[in-house]
Design a protein around this motif. Structure first.
Motif, PDB file in Angstrom:
ATOM      1  N   LYS A  34       1.342  -0.746   0.026  1.00  0.00           N
ATOM      2  CA  LYS A  34       0.123  -0.007  -0.091  1.00  0.00           C
ATOM      3  C   LYS A  34       1.325   1.378  -0.042  1.00  0.00           C
ATOM      4  O   LYS A  34       0.868   1.717   0.799  1.00  0.00           O
ATOM      5  N   MET A  35       2.110   1.467  -0.350  1.00  0.00           N
ATOM      6  CA  MET A  35       3.451   2.194  -0.884  1.00  0.00           C
ATOM      7  C   MET A  35       3.777   2.305  -2.317  1.00  0.00           C
ATOM      8  O   MET A  35       3.769   1.159  -2.308  1.00  0.00           O
ATOM      9  N   PRO A  36       3.833   3.595  -2.653  1.00  0.00           N
ATOM     10  CA  PRO A  36       4.653   3.587  -3.537  1.00  0.00           C
ATOM     11  C   PRO A  36       6.519   2.402  -3.587  1.00  0.00           C
ATOM     12  O   PRO A  36       6.726   2.835  -2.298  1.00  0.00           O
ATOM     13  N   THR A  37       6.813   1.075  -4.681  1.00  0.00           N
ATOM     14  CA  THR A  37       7.956   1.129  -4.715  1.00  0.00           C
ATOM     15  C   THR A  37       9.190   1.775  -4.530  1.00  0.00           C
ATOM     16  O   THR A  37       9.858   1.643  -4.332  1.00  0.00           O
ATOM     17  N   LEU A  38       8.908   3.215  -5.121  1.00  0.00           N
ATOM     18  CA  LEU A  38       9.622   4.267  -4.759  1.00  0.00           C
ATOM     19  C   LEU A  38      10.397   4.410  -3.402  1.00  0.00           C
ATOM     20  O   LEU A  38      11.451   4.493  -2.319  1.00  0.00           O
ATOM     21  N   MET A  39       9.624   4.679  -2.392  1.00  0.00           N
ATOM     22  CA  MET A  39       9.639   4.886  -0.974  1.00  0.00           C
ATOM     23  C   MET A  39      10.224   3.270  -0.418  1.00  0.00           C
ATOM     24  O   MET A  39      11.505   3.346   0.443  1.00  0.00           O
ATOM     25  N   GLY A  40       9.613   1.688  -0.648  1.00  0.00           N
ATOM     26  CA  GLY A  40       9.958   0.824  -0.101  1.00  0.00           C
ATOM     27  C   GLY A  40      11.708   1.031  -0.919  1.00  0.00           C
ATOM     28  O   GLY A  40      12.313  -0.134  -0.562  1.00  0.00           O
ATOM     29  N   SER A  41      12.318   1.360  -2.053  1.00  0.00           N
ATOM     30  CA  SER A  41      12.995   1.030  -3.039  1.00  0.00           C
ATOM     31  C   SER A  41      14.574   1.917  -1.778  1.00  0.00           C
ATOM     32  O   SER A  41      15.793   1.473  -1.997  1.00  0.00           O
ATOM     33  N   ARG A  42      14.105   2.435  -0.758  1.00  0.00           N
ATOM     34  CA  ARG A  42      14.605   3.247   0.340  1.00  0.00           C
ATOM     35  C   ARG A  42      15.718   2.009   1.277  1.00  0.00           C
ATOM     36  O   ARG A  42      16.658   2.126   1.554  1.00  0.00           O
ATOM     37  N   TRP A  43      15.260   1.081   1.703  1.00  0.00           N
ATOM     38  CA  TRP A  43      15.437  -0.027   1.526  1.00  0.00           C
ATOM     39  C   TRP A  43      15.992  -1.352   1.371  1.00  0.00           C
ATOM     40  O   TRP A  43      17.276  -1.134   2.268  1.00  0.00           O
ATOM     41  N   LEU A  44      16.522  -1.254   0.124  1.00  0.00           N
ATOM     42  CA  LEU A  44      17.265  -1.916   0.013  1.00  0.00           C
ATOM     43  C   LEU A  44      18.517  -1.268  -1.113  1.00  0.00           C
ATOM     44  O   LEU A  44      19.516  -1.601  -1.734  1.00  0.00           O
ATOM     45  N   ASP A  45      18.432  -0.082   0.072  1.00  0.00           N
ATOM     46  CA  ASP A  45      19.956   0.539  -0.773  1.00  0.00           C
ATOM     47  C   ASP A  45      21.024   0.820   0.361  1.00  0.00           C
ATOM     48  O   ASP A  45      20.894   0.367   1.290  1.00  0.00           O
ATOM     49  N   PRO A  46      21.918  -0.281  -1.029  1.00  0.00           N
ATOM     50  CA  PRO A  46      23.279  -1.188  -0.130  1.00  0.00           C
ATOM     51  C   PRO A  46      24.145  -0.083   1.021  1.00  0.00           C
ATOM     52  O   PRO A  46      24.451  -0.054   1.636  1.00  0.00           O
ATOM     53  N   ARG A  47      23.902   0.839   0.610  1.00  0.00           N
ATOM     54  CA  ARG A  47      24.156   2.797   0.776  1.00  0.00           C
ATOM     55  C   ARG A  47      24.031   2.578   2.466  1.00  0.00           C
ATOM     56  O   ARG A  47      24.856   3.099   3.665  1.00  0.00           O
TER      57      ARG A  47
END
Lengths: 148, 136
Positions: A67-80
């Motif tokens: 229930k949210m844009p995948t743009l927001m979730g992509s931060r979770w997988l940021d290797p930084r």
């Protein structure tokens, strides 16, 4: 609560497609899924990569599942974010959801008047980093078309 | 060659025919290599029909014969028996309802329909291909 019909899904896809072709200039795939993540319609534009259909469906599925844009979730997988405190990343997401989870920006949930998620739209095939043009902006055009 | 315009024409014809009959279904159009070009699931069609329609279209496109005829390769009575038609890959299906589309001598793609009975699905495929001026 409004139901996302094939007619509405096609209206969104047509608008997004026109924008992707005439303004963004990148061929892509666009998918719309219902409120339980089930596919309603998928279109792959001419000369878009053959794998983009599946990725567009996965993005839409992920958007409706969280229930949210995948743009927001992509931060979770940021290797930084690796090595920081817990909660800053969610690498455990990789491979979850029977392989359907896809946290690449481009999936946006669709809500009705009561803010209930009734489905999602996903786009794949547009490279990011070219000004304001990205998969997410194509999906946004689709969402806006729903309210016209 | 299959393009989105052609796929839309096939889908619109198919959906009109299905609506006239009153059987909601899913229709998938794939290109000559079996890759999805367009997929519509009509309102009221069961959820798995979308994926099954795609499987049928993939089978018809890659074998270039109707999806039901692929089962002959797994029939011990037919010479050349030995092909695993049950679970060769996750896409292959021998359920009727997938039809190859030829434009004259050129193979352009395939259509897959799922939603009604097998006869209804096959008839819809044939009608759509006929109406758009192609052949199976």
């Amino acid at each position: 609560m409004k139901e996302l019909t094939l007619e509405l899904a096609l209206k969104m896809i047509e608008a997004a497609e026109r924008w992707a072709r005439d303004i963004a200039g990148f061929p892509c795939s666009i998918a719309v899924v219902g409120k339980s993540g089930t596919v309603i319609a998928v279109h792959r534009m001419d000369r878009a990569g053959m794998a983009t259909t599946d990725i567009a469906i996965e993005k839409a599925w992920t958007a409706v599942a969280f229930k949210m844009p995948t743009l927001m979730g992509s931060r979770w997988l940021d290797p930084r974010n690796l090595g920081k405190l817990m909660g800053d990343h969610a690498m455990g997401m990789i491979g979850r959801g029977k392989g359907r989870l896809c946290f690449i920006p481009g999936g946006i949930p669709i809500t009705d008047e009561e803010n209930e998620v009734i489905g999602a739209i996903g786009c794949s095939g547009v490279p990011s980093g070219v000004g304001d043009i990205s998969d997410t902006s194509v999906s946004q055009v689709g969402v806006i078309a729903l309210y016209e | 060659m299959m393009n989105l315009e052609m796929a839309k024409k096939l889908l619109q014809t198919g959906m009109k025919k299905a609506q006239e009959k009153g059987t909601p279904c899913s229709i998938a159009i794939v290109d000559e290599n079996g890759w999805l070009v367009a997929l519509h699931r009509m309102d009221g069609a069961a959820i798995p029909t979308a994926e099954i329609a795609r499987d049928k279209a993939w089978t018809a496109a890659t074998f270039r014969i109707p999806s039901a005829e692929v089962s002959q390769f797994g029939d011990p009575k037919v010479p050349g028996y030995g092909f695993n038609v049950q679970n060769w890959n996750e896409r292959l299906t021998t359920i009727a309802g997938g039809m190859p589309i030829w434009d004259g001598d050129r193979f352009i793609g395939a259509i897959g329909v799922c939603g009604g009975t097998l006869e209804e699905d096959v008839t819809l495929c044939k009608k759509v291909i006929e109406e758009t001026g192609q052949r199976t």
